[in-house]
Design an enzyme around this catalytic site. Structure first.
Site, PDB file in Angstrom:
ATOM      1  N   ASP A  45       2.860  21.520 -69.191  1.00 21.15           N
ATOM      2  CA  ASP A  45       2.113  22.360 -68.762  1.00 21.15           C
ATOM      3  C   ASP A  45       2.466  22.503 -67.599  1.00 21.15           C
ATOM      4  O   ASP A  45       0.946  22.935 -66.984  1.00 21.15           O
ATOM      5  CB  ASP A  45       0.748  22.267 -69.583  1.00 21.15           C
ATOM      6  N   SER A  46       2.857  21.726 -67.353  1.00 22.70           N
ATOM      7  CA  SER A  46       3.072  21.462 -65.390  1.00 22.70           C
ATOM      8  C   SER A  46       2.930  23.076 -64.424  1.00 22.70           C
ATOM      9  O   SER A  46       3.071  23.320 -63.353  1.00 22.70           O
ATOM     10  CB  SER A  46       4.235  20.519 -64.615  1.00 22.70           C
ATOM     11  N   ASP A  84       5.158  21.770 -74.824  1.00 21.51           N
ATOM     12  CA  ASP A  84       3.686  21.602 -74.358  1.00 21.51           C
ATOM     13  C   ASP A  84       2.470  22.098 -75.022  1.00 21.51           C
ATOM     14  O   ASP A  84       2.406  23.095 -74.482  1.00 21.51           O
ATOM     15  CB  ASP A  84       3.811  21.457 -72.887  1.00 21.51           C
ATOM     16  N   LYS A 114       4.699  18.760 -77.861  1.00 22.59           N
ATOM     17  CA  LYS A 114       4.470  17.597 -77.069  1.00 22.59           C
ATOM     18  C   LYS A 114       2.804  17.722 -77.196  1.00 22.59           C
ATOM     19  O   LYS A 114       2.600  18.260 -76.073  1.00 22.59           O
ATOM     20  CB  LYS A 114       5.187  17.390 -75.333  1.00 22.59           C
ATOM     21  N   GLU A 116      -0.395  15.202 -75.075  1.00 18.95           N
ATOM     22  CA  GLU A 116      -0.599  13.806 -74.141  1.00 18.95           C
ATOM     23  C   GLU A 116      -1.507  13.430 -75.008  1.00 18.95           C
ATOM     24  O   GLU A 116      -2.344  13.508 -75.677  1.00 18.95           O
ATOM     25  CB  GLU A 116      -1.744  14.313 -72.953  1.00 18.95           C
ATOM     26  N   GLU A 183       4.816   8.437 -68.681  1.00 17.60           N
ATOM     27  CA  GLU A 183       4.504   8.627 -67.065  1.00 17.60           C
ATOM     28  C   GLU A 183       4.088   8.015 -65.891  1.00 17.60           C
ATOM     29  O   GLU A 183       2.727   7.126 -66.740  1.00 17.60           O
ATOM     30  CB  GLU A 183       3.923   9.648 -67.377  1.00 17.60           C
TER      31      GLU A 183
HETATM   32  O1  KIV Z   1       4.462  19.226 -68.344  1.00 18.82           O
HETATM   33  C1  KIV Z   1       5.550  18.256 -67.378  1.00 18.82           C
HETATM   34  O2  KIV Z   1       6.047  18.949 -66.601  1.00 18.82           O
HETATM   35  C2  KIV Z   1       5.575  16.665 -67.966  1.00 18.82           C
HETATM   36  C3  KIV Z   1       5.787  15.621 -67.016  1.00 18.82           C
HETATM   37  C4  KIV Z   1       5.129  15.867 -66.547  1.00 18.82           C
HETATM   38  C5  KIV Z   1       6.665  15.500 -68.533  1.00 18.82           C
HETATM   39  O3  KIV Z   1       4.552  16.705 -68.790  1.00 18.82           O
END
Ligand code: KIV
Length: 277
Positions: A45-46, A84, A114, A116, A183
């Site tokens: 989600d970055s 994500d 994934k 969080e 992280e």
């Molecule tokens: O969204 C992302 O790129 C991440 C990384 C920082 C692991 O979660």
């Protein structure tokens, strides 16, 4: 090379072979990561910040994530593709979390999702895994809830916080997570977690003893210049090279150095052309 599987990654941990993982958000990047033989791609989600220009990862939607997962899946048949789960897609209820995890896999085509969070998220992870979607956890600095953590700060400092982080990892493993992103955590705490869990740990600012490392593609190659965390190693300055190329292009156009004869098409003789004037 055969497609990377979760058992293959777990075997790499058992054999002490380090795992590499980067982000990719589109087809050309996925093709490059595929060529390099990287084991895991995270459609993170970055992308909210690195390619959509948002101020944080919070606003990105399920539809936007799916839009970016699809071309990555097309461009990279070998790496394991992690999709994500965006903020708000798994916190409201276990039912919604399961439905959204299934959407990422079914519509996006990723291999696993994934999300969080630590122990609090374990019941959600359990439900998603039970529905047949493999889940990777993400503990330590969790960017979606960064304001609750007091900013982009190292997590798990001091014995009490380290204990909580270890419990987060153990609870996520117990819930069925196949791997963990760790992280911005002190190196010795990430090492402790890596030794205590049987699933692979992938560090980003987690030091040298995790089972693997992940970096954001745009950070690695100088394509995002808003900020650069201490844990990033830059492998090239593509942003600077691209700007220099664009400046040269502009000058070439102004000075009529581009296009040259080799760039143009023929097909009408001068005689034919005269008759058209
Ligand atoms: O969204 C992302 O790129 C991440 C990384 C920082 C692991 O979660």
């Amino acid at each position: 090379m055969a497609a990377v599987t979760i058992p293959a990654l777990q075997k790499m941990k058992a054999e002490g072979i380090k795992i590499s993982m980067t982000t990719a958000y589109d087809y050309p990047t996925a093709c490059l990561v595929e060529k390099a033989g990287i084991e895991i791609i995270l459609v993170g989600d970055s992308l909210a910040m690195t390619v959509l220009g948002m101020d944080s990862t919070v606003p990105v939607t399920m539809d936007e994530m799916i839009h970016h997962i699809k071309p990555v899946v097309k461009g990279a048949p070998t790496p394991l593709i992690v999709g994500d789960m965006p903020f708000g897609s798994y916190q409201v209820s276990p039912e919604e979390a399961v439905a959204n995890a299934i959407r990422l896999m079914k519509e996006g085509g990723c291999d696993t999702v994934k999300l969080e969070g630590g122990s609090d998220m374990a019941p959600i992870v359990k439900r998603i895994v039970k529905a047949g979607v493999p889940v990777m956890g993400h503990i330590g600095l969790t960017p979606q809830t960064v304001s609750m953590l007091g900013g982009f700060k190292v997590q798990g400092k001091g014995e009490a916080a380290a204990k909580v982080l270890l419990q987060d990892a153990l609870d996520l493993q117990e819930a069925g997570a196949w791997g963990l992103i760790i992280e911005a955590v002190p190196e010795n705490v990430a090492r402790l977690i890596t030794e205590k869990v049987t699933i692979p740990t992938i560090g980003i600012g987690g030091g040298r003893y995790c089972d693997g490392q992940v970096l954001v593609f745009h950070d690695m190659f100088g394509l995002f210049d808003k900020f650069l965390p201490k844990f990033v190693k830059q492998y090239a300055q593509l942003g600077e090279q691209i700007v220099a190329g664009l400046e040269t292009f502009k000058e070439d156009v102004r000075e009529t150095r581009f296009p040259e004869e080799k760039h143009v098409f023929g097909g009408v003789t001068e005689e034919e052309l005269k008759r058209l004037y």
